[in-house]
Write an enzyme that holds these catalytic residues in place. Sequence first.
Site, PDB file in Angstrom:
ATOM      1  CG  HIS A  84      -1.804   1.264   1.221  1.00 45.50           C
ATOM      2  ND1 HIS A  84      -2.985   1.322   0.521  1.00 45.50           N
ATOM      3  CD2 HIS A  84      -1.647   2.488   1.785  1.00 45.50           C
ATOM      4  CE1 HIS A  84      -3.521   2.516   0.666  1.00 45.50           C
ATOM      5  NE2 HIS A  84      -2.729   3.244   1.426  1.00 45.50           N
ATOM      6  CG  ASP A 163     -11.754   3.387   5.474  1.00 42.27           C
ATOM      7  OD1 ASP A 163     -11.210   4.308   6.111  1.00 42.27           O
ATOM      8  OD2 ASP A 163     -11.501   3.151   4.281  1.00 42.27           O
ATOM      9  NE  ARG A 170      -9.464  10.633   7.288  1.00 42.75           N
ATOM     10  CZ  ARG A 170      -8.723   9.790   6.572  1.00 42.75           C
ATOM     11  NH1 ARG A 170      -9.207   8.612   6.212  1.00 42.75           N
ATOM     12  NH2 ARG A 170      -7.493  10.120   6.229  1.00 42.75           N
ATOM     13  CB  SER A 185      -8.343   5.176   6.650  1.00 37.92           C
ATOM     14  OG  SER A 185      -8.798   5.030   5.318  1.00 37.92           O
ATOM     15  CE  LYS A 189      -9.028   1.618   3.035  1.00 40.21           C
ATOM     16  NZ  LYS A 189      -9.114   2.790   2.151  1.00 40.21           N
TER      17      LYS A 189
END
Length: 424
Positions: A84, A163, A170, A185, A189
């Site tokens: 990620h 989320d 946000r 967040s 996930k």
Amino acid sequence: MAYNAVETITRKRDGGRLDDDQIRWLIDAYTKGEVADEQMSAMAMAVFFQGLDDAELATWTQAMIESGERLSFADLPRVAVDKHSTGGVGDKITLPLAPLVAACGAAVPQLSGRGLGHTGGTLDKMESIPGWQASLSDEQMRAQLASLGAVICAAGAGLAPADKKLYALRDVTGTVEAIPLIASSIMSKKIAEGAAGLVLDVKVGSGAFMKTPERAHELATRMVALGNAAGLRSVALLTDMSTPLGLAVGNAVEVAESVEVLAGGGPADVVELTLALAREMVALAGLDVDPADVLKSGKAMDAWKAMVRAQGGDPDAALPVAKHHDEVLAEHSGYLTGLDALGVGVASWRLGAGRARKEDAVQAGAGITLYAKPGDKVVAGQPLMVLHTDTPERFEDARAALEGAIQIGAAPVERTPLVLGRIG
């Protein structure tokens, strides 16, 4: 014990600590619509200023995971590892990385998203390939991972739905940069996704959400701790995002650059980061193989083409090209001493490569091709970059975003290292 939103908000607003059950109630009630958006907006701002301690963050993240389904790849014939990135300009690394790590023998479930603002989205880039489809069922995704080892697709709605709601909130309340909210967040996930290992690419610099090494280090440390505590073996690399990654910023132009890397070429920084992340992922998967050798062998290119075809795309088709082009020239001779990632990212966004709202369309051919990077010698009048768009009225706004983003000096500057640190 009964909780209510106002008392929960004011406790955190005043610097108090939230109980585990209170956090679980809050996330569950918000997911069900029992806590209103304006109340969760106030809570997000309270967290922005007061933070969450490690125990609060762990509970908050777990509550977000428990708001939806969990996947598992334990029955796959390969070990599943994921990557990620916290987002940057020209960050197309997922595209060459997923097939490369698959060619090394791991399974890579890249559940990706779309771009918003100045940072590009992996799905937007992939959708510039004719025929390619982002949406797969869980069964299709698993079958593709088992047979090919790599998938890049949209995350299903069932993963951490809390989320999804909070992320949208946000973005419109000025709380995107809150480290606990970013960490929960991302990690809710990724933990729910069910891979065995995770490599985090935490960007640092003007084009990143984390502008300073200190904040990036804090974010990386907290995310790695969350992953490891949940049984997801996690490591993080801190990488420079003060200047764009590679020489292409946009959608189709970034796909083309990714294919160059898979073919054994491409910009040195894109190759360096692809290999650095691949080595971390391969190590987490317990594989004894050097990704550099696999890249040279052509197996990663084969994996790329198979992955694209499996999702309806034609890897050999011509990529979209913008209808209009405009060169940005060097105003005087010298050395390029600065190329601000944020300015270039905003310019690309304004050309049509990105979106201001989730429902906006993007132009597949829009973006920027760079001809020079910091440290390079330039001559007055030479093209420094080319702007691409289907709508030429956008050029003026894009050029305005580049004002002050390009610096030319009399002496060369030392290039910033790409990998700034490692955590885990």
